[in-house]
Design a protein around this motif. Structure first.
Motif, PDB file in Angstrom:
ATOM      1  N   ASP A  49     -55.135  46.033  62.138  1.00  0.00           N
ATOM      2  CA  ASP A  49     -54.067  45.427  62.934  1.00  0.00           C
ATOM      3  C   ASP A  49     -54.355  45.564  64.427  1.00  0.00           C
ATOM      4  O   ASP A  49     -54.209  44.614  65.192  1.00  0.00           O
ATOM      5  N   PHE A  50     -54.768  46.749  64.846  1.00  0.00           N
ATOM      6  CA  PHE A  50     -55.098  46.993  66.250  1.00  0.00           C
ATOM      7  C   PHE A  50     -56.258  46.103  66.688  1.00  0.00           C
ATOM      8  O   PHE A  50     -56.219  45.486  67.754  1.00  0.00           O
ATOM      9  N   PHE A  51     -57.299  46.029  65.871  1.00  0.00           N
ATOM     10  CA  PHE A  51     -58.481  45.248  66.204  1.00  0.00           C
ATOM     11  C   PHE A  51     -58.128  43.766  66.325  1.00  0.00           C
ATOM     12  O   PHE A  51     -58.557  43.087  67.259  1.00  0.00           O
ATOM     13  N   GLY A  52     -57.317  43.260  65.404  1.00  0.00           N
ATOM     14  CA  GLY A  52     -56.877  41.863  65.469  1.00  0.00           C
ATOM     15  C   GLY A  52     -56.097  41.579  66.744  1.00  0.00           C
ATOM     16  O   GLY A  52     -56.320  40.555  67.406  1.00  0.00           O
ATOM     17  N   ASP A  53     -55.184  42.482  67.112  1.00  0.00           N
ATOM     18  CA  ASP A  53     -54.413  42.320  68.349  1.00  0.00           C
ATOM     19  C   ASP A  53     -55.327  42.330  69.571  1.00  0.00           C
ATOM     20  O   ASP A  53     -55.166  41.527  70.493  1.00  0.00           O
ATOM     21  N   ASP A  54     -56.288  43.236  69.567  1.00  0.00           N
ATOM     22  CA  ASP A  54     -57.230  43.341  70.677  1.00  0.00           C
ATOM     23  C   ASP A  54     -58.054  42.054  70.809  1.00  0.00           C
ATOM     24  O   ASP A  54     -58.271  41.546  71.909  1.00  0.00           O
ATOM     25  N   LEU A  55     -58.494  41.499  69.672  1.00  0.00           N
ATOM     26  CA  LEU A  55     -59.270  40.256  69.707  1.00  0.00           C
ATOM     27  C   LEU A  55     -58.414  39.075  70.172  1.00  0.00           C
ATOM     28  O   LEU A  55     -58.903  38.211  70.916  1.00  0.00           O
ATOM     29  N   ARG A  56     -57.153  39.030  69.760  1.00  0.00           N
ATOM     30  CA  ARG A  56     -56.259  37.963  70.216  1.00  0.00           C
ATOM     31  C   ARG A  56     -56.083  38.022  71.736  1.00  0.00           C
ATOM     32  O   ARG A  56     -56.119  36.999  72.427  1.00  0.00           O
ATOM     33  N   THR A  57     -55.923  39.232  72.263  1.00  0.00           N
ATOM     34  CA  THR A  57     -55.789  39.404  73.705  1.00  0.00           C
ATOM     35  C   THR A  57     -57.069  38.976  74.419  1.00  0.00           C
ATOM     36  O   THR A  57     -57.024  38.264  75.427  1.00  0.00           O
ATOM     37  N   SER A  58     -58.213  39.397  73.907  1.00  0.00           N
ATOM     38  CA  SER A  58     -59.494  39.018  74.520  1.00  0.00           C
ATOM     39  C   SER A  58     -59.689  37.506  74.508  1.00  0.00           C
ATOM     40  O   SER A  58     -60.119  36.918  75.504  1.00  0.00           O
ATOM     41  N   LYS A  59     -59.359  36.888  73.390  1.00  0.00           N
ATOM     42  CA  LYS A  59     -59.513  35.436  73.280  1.00  0.00           C
ATOM     43  C   LYS A  59     -58.589  34.718  74.265  1.00  0.00           C
ATOM     44  O   LYS A  59     -58.996  33.780  74.946  1.00  0.00           O
ATOM     45  N   ALA A  60     -57.348  35.180  74.387  1.00  0.00           N
ATOM     46  CA  ALA A  60     -56.375  34.544  75.277  1.00  0.00           C
ATOM     47  C   ALA A  60     -56.743  34.730  76.750  1.00  0.00           C
ATOM     48  O   ALA A  60     -56.548  33.824  77.563  1.00  0.00           O
ATOM     49  N   THR A  61     -57.280  35.892  77.107  1.00  0.00           N
ATOM     50  CA  THR A  61     -57.588  36.183  78.506  1.00  0.00           C
ATOM     51  C   THR A  61     -59.010  35.800  78.895  1.00  0.00           C
ATOM     52  O   THR A  61     -59.335  35.770  80.084  1.00  0.00           O
ATOM     53  N   GLY A  62     -59.855  35.539  77.889  1.00  0.00           N
ATOM     54  CA  GLY A  62     -61.245  35.198  78.182  1.00  0.00           C
ATOM     55  C   GLY A  62     -62.109  36.393  78.506  1.00  0.00           C
ATOM     56  O   GLY A  62     -63.211  36.261  79.024  1.00  0.00           O
ATOM     57  N   VAL A  63     -61.633  37.598  78.198  1.00  0.00           N
ATOM     58  CA  VAL A  63     -62.406  38.816  78.445  1.00  0.00           C
ATOM     59  C   VAL A  63     -63.234  39.129  77.201  1.00  0.00           C
ATOM     60  O   VAL A  63     -62.727  39.103  76.086  1.00  0.00           O
TER      61      VAL A  63
END
Length: 147
Positions: A49-63
């Motif tokens: 769950d944490f990893f999925g949230d982290d990837l969603r944030t990275s994808k949205a921010t472009g980081v």
């Protein structure tokens, strides 16, 4: 001359699963995809769950992260398999050489850190999966990890 090979052990399986987990993490940190099915193959809750949230944030921010040569390294200092054989703990000296970039390709963070990671794995349907982990003892540079 006869060559003998040491028997394959549960510890070998735990280590292999742990290293596979990191290959998936590195691949997805370079090109974030929170829907990648391999996440569920290498991790379980709460980490999935944490990893999925982290990837969603990275994808949205472009980081995203990429690793320059030489790559990050993992030195497994200890593997403990619980007495029931359903859980395991790995103590890893992790030298993190990942470089974090923004959407435009600018470097956001290129520090090299040595950290001790205590990771927990669970055996689920015959497959070891990382369930959680805790980083401790961060040290700047590649040379040191806590014993």
């Amino acid at each position: 001359t006869t060559t003998t090979t040491a028997p394959h052990t549960v510890v070998d399986d735990v280590k292999a699963a742990y290293f596979h987990y990191w290959r998936v993490v590195d691949r997805l940190n370079a090109k974030p995809n929170p829907d990648d099915p391999e996440i569920d193959e290498v991790a379980t809750s709460p980490l999935v769950d944490f990893f999925g949230d982290d990837l969603r944030t990275s994808k949205a921010t472009g980081v995203y992260h990429l690793e320059p040569a030489p790559h990050s390294t993992h030195r497994i200092d200890r593997v403990i398999v619980d007495s029931g054989g359903q859980g395991a703990t790995i103590v890893d000296c992790y030298v993190d050489r990942r470089v974090k970039y923004d959407r435009a390709g600018r470097v956001l963070d290129d520090r090299v850190l040595s950290r001790t990671l205590t990771a927990h794995l669970r055996l689920i349907s015959g497959q070891w999966k990382v369930s959680d982990g805790e980083f401790t003892s961060p040290t700047t540079g590649p040379a040191r990890c806590a014993p």
